[in-house]
Design an enzyme around this catalytic site. Structure first.
Site, mmCIF file in Angstrom:
data_model
loop_
_atom_site.group_PDB
_atom_site.id
_atom_site.type_symbol
_atom_site.label_atom_id
_atom_site.label_comp_id
_atom_site.label_asym_id
_atom_site.label_seq_id
_atom_site.Cartn_x
_atom_site.Cartn_y
_atom_site.Cartn_z
ATOM 1 N N SER A 63 -19.235 47.000 -14.952
ATOM 2 C CA SER A 63 -20.023 47.802 -14.009
ATOM 3 C C SER A 63 -21.418 48.110 -14.543
ATOM 4 O O SER A 63 -21.651 48.136 -15.756
ATOM 5 C CB SER A 63 -19.314 49.122 -13.720
HETATM 6 N N1 SAH Z 1 -13.998 49.035 -16.139
HETATM 7 C C1 SAH Z 1 -14.300 47.627 -16.227
HETATM 8 C C2 SAH Z 1 -14.645 47.066 -14.881
HETATM 9 C C3 SAH Z 1 -13.893 45.811 -14.652
HETATM 10 S S1 SAH Z 1 -13.950 45.159 -12.992
HETATM 11 C C4 SAH Z 1 -15.380 47.388 -17.254
HETATM 12 O O1 SAH Z 1 -15.972 48.363 -17.749
HETATM 13 O O2 SAH Z 1 -15.635 46.241 -17.630
HETATM 14 C C5 SAH Z 1 -12.391 45.651 -12.357
HETATM 15 C C6 SAH Z 1 -11.166 45.164 -13.082
HETATM 16 O O3 SAH Z 1 -10.042 45.622 -12.345
HETATM 17 C C7 SAH Z 1 -11.016 43.657 -13.185
HETATM 18 O O4 SAH Z 1 -10.885 43.285 -14.515
HETATM 19 C C8 SAH Z 1 -9.752 43.362 -12.380
HETATM 20 O O5 SAH Z 1 -8.990 42.306 -12.903
HETATM 21 C C9 SAH Z 1 -9.010 44.672 -12.474
HETATM 22 N N2 SAH Z 1 -8.009 44.945 -11.434
HETATM 23 C C10 SAH Z 1 -8.075 44.701 -10.108
HETATM 24 N N3 SAH Z 1 -6.974 45.126 -9.487
HETATM 25 C C11 SAH Z 1 -6.156 45.685 -10.446
HETATM 26 C C12 SAH Z 1 -4.879 46.310 -10.451
HETATM 27 N N4 SAH Z 1 -4.142 46.470 -9.326
HETATM 28 N N5 SAH Z 1 -4.386 46.759 -11.621
HETATM 29 C C13 SAH Z 1 -5.072 46.605 -12.778
HETATM 30 N N6 SAH Z 1 -6.293 46.016 -12.839
HETATM 31 C C14 SAH Z 1 -6.833 45.568 -11.694
#
Ligand code: SAH
Length: 218
Positions: A63
């Protein structure tokens, strides 16, 4: 080398975060400390402190720094807090949470991302973060309740199971909306009754999809 990134971080905090009215000094300090450039692909290191999200592989993103700060500030973390994060991704947000709370439980559905985040957080000494691979829309029942829950992927609706895993007084920060655009919401559980929720609107945003049984279909 280290100094160069430190300077970029200080500039990021001043120009992107403090300037947009993030005031919590603990949050500003954590954002000034965590080495964001280690959480992006090698080829993107020079862009790590820019004012935008970046790809981290598997069609996912780390993000934008401001959004990380905004969501973290809204969680109102105290040093004793136990936090649940859904969507570990790069592990960057997990590291910020680990700076501010006692323990962080983070769930990621993509095993390769979870593994990479685990190695990096170990390398940086963030031993108060536990990571699990799975569908985070169920929460982490064995560890509940949590003082704060953050979802870093866009949800079609508020996952009820997660509200149930909040302490009374606990905060849930998440993006809710369509697959293309969402509203950042802060929910506060006001009593034992899970319908007794205070809701605040933190503005518009755009996240990758929350995919799971209480999220979007894959
Ligand atoms: N907080 C992260 C943002 C990653 S983007 C950072 O700082 O890099 C969002 C993430 O959520 C992705 O890696 C995706 O694979 C994950 N995601 C999506 N749906 C999910 C679910 N139901 N349970 C766990 N992770 C999930």
């Amino acid at each position: 080398m280290i100094d160069r990134y430190k300077k970029q971080r200080v500039r990021m905090v001043d120009s992107q975060i403090r300037s947009r009215n993030i005031k919590d000094e603990r949050v500003l300090k954590a954002m000034g400390k965590v080495p964001r450039h280690l959480f992006v692909d090698e080829g993107l290191v020079d862009q790590a402190y820019n004012d935008n999200p970046l790809p981290i592989g598997e069609r996912q993103t780390i993000s934008q720094p401001y959004i990380v700060a905004l969501m973290t500030e809204a969680l109102d973390l105290r040093e004793k807090d136990k936090v649940l994060e859904i969507g570990t991704g790069s592990g960057y947000q997990s590291a910020i949470l680990a700076e501010l709370a006692a323990s962080v439980f983070s769930i990621e559905r993509v095993a390769t991302l979870a593994g990479r985040a685990r190695r990096l957080l170990d390398y940086l000494g963030y031993y108060n973060v536990a990571i699990r691979v799975g569908d985070g829309t169920y929460g982490w029942r064995e560890e509940a309740p949590f003082d704060a829950i953050i979802i870093t992927a866009g949800a079609p609706k508020i996952p009820k199971l997660l509200v149930e895993q909040l302490t009374v007084g606990g905060r849930l920060v998440l993006p809710v909306g369509s697959r293309h655009s969402q509203t950042l919401l802060k929910l506060t559980r006001m009593s034992e009754d899970i319908n007794d929720i205070r809701e605040e609107d933190l503005g518009g945003c755009r996240f990758v999809d929350l995919i799971g049984d209480y999220g979007w279909e894959d």
